[in-house]
Write a protein that holds these residues in place. Sequence first.
Motif, PDB file in Angstrom:
ATOM      1  N   SER A  21       0.831  -1.205   0.000  1.00 16.59           N
ATOM      2  CA  SER A  21       0.000   0.000   0.000  1.00 16.59           C
ATOM      3  C   SER A  21       0.866   1.255   0.000  1.00 16.59           C
ATOM      4  CB  SER A  21      -0.899  -0.001   1.237  1.00 16.59           C
ATOM      5  OG  SER A  21      -1.500   1.262   1.400  1.00 16.59           O
ATOM      6  N   ARG A 110     -12.587   7.061 -13.679  1.00 12.27           N
ATOM      7  CA  ARG A 110     -12.539   6.344 -12.406  1.00 12.27           C
ATOM      8  C   ARG A 110     -11.547   5.186 -12.375  1.00 12.27           C
ATOM      9  NH1 ARG A 110     -17.175   3.815 -11.761  1.00 12.27           N
ATOM     10  NH2 ARG A 110     -18.084   4.531 -13.685  1.00 12.27           N
ATOM     11  N   GLY A 112      -8.584   3.055 -10.606  1.00 11.55           N
ATOM     12  CA  GLY A 112      -8.394   2.727  -9.199  1.00 11.55           C
ATOM     13  C   GLY A 112      -7.283   1.704  -9.078  1.00 11.55           C
ATOM     14  N   PRO A 117      -5.863   2.265  -1.622  1.00 14.74           N
ATOM     15  CA  PRO A 117      -7.225   1.952  -1.194  1.00 14.74           C
ATOM     16  C   PRO A 117      -8.121   3.193  -1.128  1.00 14.74           C
ATOM     17  CG  PRO A 117      -5.609   0.999   0.312  1.00 14.74           C
ATOM     18  CD  PRO A 117      -4.875   1.915  -0.612  1.00 14.74           C
ATOM     19  N   ASP A 118      -9.359   3.014  -1.518  1.00 16.30           N
ATOM     20  CA  ASP A 118     -10.413   4.028  -1.371  1.00 16.30           C
ATOM     21  C   ASP A 118     -10.174   5.317  -2.155  1.00 16.30           C
ATOM     22  OD1 ASP A 118     -11.623   2.260   0.483  1.00 16.30           O
ATOM     23  OD2 ASP A 118     -10.298   3.022   2.055  1.00 16.30           O
ATOM     24  N   VAL A 119      -9.324   5.258  -3.186  1.00 13.78           N
ATOM     25  CA  VAL A 119      -9.092   6.439  -4.012  1.00 13.78           C
ATOM     26  C   VAL A 119      -9.417   6.074  -5.453  1.00 13.78           C
ATOM     27  CG1 VAL A 119      -7.351   8.036  -4.915  1.00 13.78           C
ATOM     28  CG2 VAL A 119      -7.267   7.338  -2.516  1.00 13.78           C
ATOM     29  N   SER A 120     -10.157   6.948  -6.137  1.00 10.01           N
ATOM     30  CA  SER A 120     -10.303   6.753  -7.579  1.00 10.01           C
ATOM     31  C   SER A 120     -10.158   8.097  -8.254  1.00 10.01           C
ATOM     32  CB  SER A 120     -11.636   6.083  -7.919  1.00 10.01           C
ATOM     33  OG  SER A 120     -12.665   7.030  -7.944  1.00 10.01           O
TER      34      SER A 120
END
Length: 182
Positions: A21, A110, A112, A117-120
């Motif tokens: 990550s 979009r 990804g 994580p959790d970002v686009s």
Amino acid sequence: MTQNEKALIGSSTVVPFRVLSVANKQDSLILRTKCKDVDMAADAPYLSLLIERLKLTMDAESGVGIAAPQVGISRNVFLITRIDKPEHPVEAIINPKIVLVPENTICFERDGCLSIPDVSGNSVRYPWVEVEYFNSKGEKIKETLSGYSRKGDFTAVIFQHEFDHLNGVLFTDKLCDKPVNE
Ligand SMILES: [Zn+2]
């Protein structure tokens, strides 16, 4: 492959890898490292185990692609889901090259990443790419991949996203404002 790489791949036969990550400093350095080619002959046993475990990892994370550096292996290997083929098979791409791209780019909607994580965000991509690589059977493949629509096929974008990982490039490096009109 190095002893460290073999130890990481060979540490388990059937469990997914931990996905690196960008939130972790040490992981981030690995994600930014340029990868090296695999030796198709010498690395064969580890390569097939790497591919098997990457597939498990991708499935566990519900991704459409995953690159070896995302699990700490700085080698030119990734998996992509072939949305352009019937049944959408997952294919291994080994030692790939992008040999031809068009002059124009598009803004893909979009994008990804399992490592962010959790970002686009929307990313600049080519609408098609001509590529060369080896498949998991060791056959050399040359083909043109197209598809950049979220609403249908975006195989060309998946390939470019995973290919970028091999060069330490993330989709957040190529953000754009306005998605293409589809
Ligand atoms: Zn990614």
